[in-house]
Design a protein around this motif. Structure first.
Motif, mmCIF file in Angstrom:
data_model
loop_
_atom_site.group_PDB
_atom_site.id
_atom_site.type_symbol
_atom_site.label_atom_id
_atom_site.label_comp_id
_atom_site.label_asym_id
_atom_site.label_seq_id
_atom_site.Cartn_x
_atom_site.Cartn_y
_atom_site.Cartn_z
ATOM 1 N N ALA A 79 -9.342 -9.572 -4.831
ATOM 2 C CA ALA A 79 -10.282 -8.615 -4.242
ATOM 3 C C ALA A 79 -10.819 -9.135 -2.914
ATOM 4 C CB ALA A 79 -11.432 -8.343 -5.216
ATOM 5 N N ASN A 80 -10.926 -10.443 -2.807
ATOM 6 C CA ASN A 80 -11.458 -11.031 -1.577
ATOM 7 C C ASN A 80 -10.432 -11.157 -0.467
ATOM 8 O OD1 ASN A 80 -14.146 -11.431 -2.376
ATOM 9 N ND2 ASN A 80 -13.590 -13.272 -3.502
ATOM 10 N N ILE A 81 -9.171 -11.386 -0.828
ATOM 11 C CA ILE A 81 -8.197 -11.676 0.227
ATOM 12 C C ILE A 81 -7.245 -10.518 0.515
ATOM 13 C CG2 ILE A 81 -8.267 -14.200 -0.069
ATOM 14 C CD1 ILE A 81 -5.778 -14.068 -1.728
ATOM 15 N N VAL A 82 -7.099 -9.586 -0.429
ATOM 16 C CA VAL A 82 -6.126 -8.508 -0.213
ATOM 17 C C VAL A 82 -6.847 -7.238 0.219
ATOM 18 C CG1 VAL A 82 -4.312 -7.109 -1.270
ATOM 19 C CG2 VAL A 82 -4.563 -9.501 -1.913
ATOM 20 N N MET A 83 -6.522 -6.784 1.405
ATOM 21 C CA MET A 83 -7.103 -5.557 1.935
ATOM 22 C C MET A 83 -6.699 -4.378 1.056
ATOM 23 S SD MET A 83 -8.437 -4.943 5.175
ATOM 24 C CE MET A 83 -7.607 -4.640 6.727
ATOM 25 N N GLY A 84 -7.659 -3.557 0.654
ATOM 26 C CA GLY A 84 -7.334 -2.372 -0.134
ATOM 27 C C GLY A 84 -7.319 -2.620 -1.629
#
Ligand SMILES: [Zn+2]
Length: 159
Positions: A79-84
């Protein structure tokens, strides 16, 4: 996946790995106003799982709120590193975070909960983080357990 349905609310308990054929991604959500996804028994997510998760978030009806409960730390870090990975209607209600003893190195996982340990930004208010203090190590019982992560990275999802 186990489902409990009450009127327009669904609670889905996922298990195993999130990947190509995760049943959550084909769950019909028309008319559903709240979906609680319990991730207690999820142990991994692969790259196809991440891709399918993002595609799934795009199909969730706008008026359906999604609450993620007991996220394993690797889901929270997606959730923190992947956009969307998180849509605007999604909230991380609780997630498991690593803690370590300052003396014996014992590692423990603690569940952090929205409203208790952290708070999303509110109108006119910044997000806040209040981690539990004075946690005694369950192993050596002499030292404190401290967070084994950086707040700025781990709580990036608070926005
Ligand atoms: Zn210890």
């Amino acid at each position: 996946m186990k489902l409990e349905r009450e009127d327009t609310r669904i609670r889905a308990n996922l298990d195993g790995s999130i990947g190509e054929s995760t049943p959550l991604f084909i769950l019909p959500l028309a008319g559903i106003t709240a979906l609680t996804v319990d991730l207690t028994n999820v142990h991994s997510i692969n790259s196809i799982g991440v891709k399918n998760w993002i595609l799934w978030t795009l199909r969730i009806p706008n008026n359906c709120a999604v609450l993620l409960v007991n996220c394993p730390s690797m889901i929270a870090s997606q959730a923190n590193i992947v956009m969307g990975f998180l849509s605007k209607s999604m909230t991380i209600e609780s997630f498991r975070a690593p803690f370590a003893c300052e003396s014996c190195g014992n590692e423990s996982t603690l569940t952090l909960t929205r409203g208790k340990d952290y708070q999303y930004a509110q109108p006119g208010q910044r997000p806040s983080i209040t981690l539990p203090a004075d946690l005694t190590c369950p192993k050596c019982k002499s030292a404190k357990l401290a967070p084994d992560f950086f707040n700025e990275k781990t709580f990036k999802f608070l926005g």
